[in-house]
Design a protein around this motif. Structure first.
Motif, short mmCIF file in Angstrom:
data_model
loop_
_atom_site.label_atom_id
_atom_site.label_comp_id
_atom_site.label_asym_id
_atom_site.label_seq_id
_atom_site.Cartn_x
_atom_site.Cartn_y
_atom_site.Cartn_z
N GLY A 250 0.71 -1.24 -0.05
CA GLY A 250 0.01 0.03 -0.05
C GLY A 250 0.77 1.24 -0.11
N LYS B 119 -0.20 0.12 6.59
CA LYS B 119 0.52 -1.31 6.45
C LYS B 119 1.25 -1.74 7.63
N ILE C 206 -1.99 -8.43 0.09
CA ILE C 206 -3.30 -7.77 0.52
C ILE C 206 -2.63 -6.30 0.56
N GLU C 207 -3.69 -5.40 0.02
CA GLU C 207 -3.43 -3.78 -0.13
C GLU C 207 -4.18 -3.29 1.03
N PHE D 139 -5.30 0.14 2.54
CA PHE D 139 -5.89 1.47 2.19
C PHE D 139 -6.77 2.06 2.91
N LEU E 280 -5.88 3.34 -5.36
CA LEU E 280 -5.61 2.05 -5.43
C LEU E 280 -4.55 1.32 -6.00
N ALA F 23 -4.61 -2.08 -6.54
CA ALA F 23 -5.10 -3.15 -6.80
C ALA F 23 -5.50 -3.46 -8.19
N ILE G 147 -2.18 -8.54 -5.92
CA ILE G 147 -2.89 -8.15 -4.82
C ILE G 147 -4.17 -8.79 -4.87
N VAL H 9 -8.41 -6.28 -0.84
CA VAL H 9 -7.72 -5.03 -0.21
C VAL H 9 -8.43 -4.86 0.95
N SER I 144 -9.61 -2.38 3.74
CA SER I 144 -10.01 -0.94 3.68
C SER I 144 -10.66 -0.30 4.55
N VAL J 72 -12.91 -7.50 -0.64
CA VAL J 72 -12.58 -6.21 0.32
C VAL J 72 -13.04 -6.22 1.68
#
Length: 163
Positions: free
Chosen positions: A8, A14, A110-111, A113, A121, A123, A129, A132, A134, A144
């Motif tokens: 991210g 993160k 995994i992002e 966010f 983003l 992703a 990725i 996410v 988020s 997500v």
């Protein structure tokens, strides 16, 4: 060794997510190691200590050992930064290695966010990725998860790596 990343942009959460995942996954009985990529110079040694003085004198590697921990510091001294596979090869065996950063590496991620950080983003343009995490609802072609739902994120990561 199973490997999964957290990626991210800056201030996306993160490091907090990494910390929570390590706590959650180790509480489930797994051994977890981490690799963190830094885009800047950093120092883990304290000026004036013997190990610092060894490095300052020109040592390529300094290994410090005590009854509580072992640390190996390597000075690149102009050499290229090691690639992620080379760094992973240096680790002792663990059930899972969580990697923070290394956006361009091919391992699954995994992002993290956070909308307030103001970044786009990653992703949508990155198939590595897998999901996410988020702080706001998102419409994506992959899962997500709630950034604050550590249990669900840990479940996802462990399922992805087969643990």
């Amino acid at each position: 060794m199973k490997v999964f990343g957290v990626t991210g942009w800056k201030n996306a959460g993160k490091t907090g997510l990494m910390e929570r995942l390590v706590t959650e996954i180790t509480a489930r009985g797994y051994t977890v190691s981490t690799v963190k990529h830094a885009h800047h110079g950093f120092d883990v040694d304290v000026p004036g200590t013997d190990s610092f003085r060894h490095r300052a004198a020109g040592a390529s590697e300094v290994l410090v050992s005590s009854p509580k921990r072992v640390a190996l510091m390597t000075e690149l001294r102009g050499a290229d930064e090691p690639q992620l596979p080379d760094l992973l090869a240096r680790l002792a065996p663990a059930d899972l290695v969580l990697i923070e950063g290394f956006k361009g590496a091919p391992h699954p991620k995994i992002e993290a966010f956070r909308a307030e950080a103001g970044h786009s983003l990653i992703a949508p343009g990155d198939p590595t990725i897998r999901a996410v995490a988020s702080d706001v609802p998102l419409e994506l072609d992959r899962p997500v998860l709630d950034l604050d739902d550590t249990v669900a994120i840990a479940d996802f990561v462990l399922a992805e790596v087969g643990l």
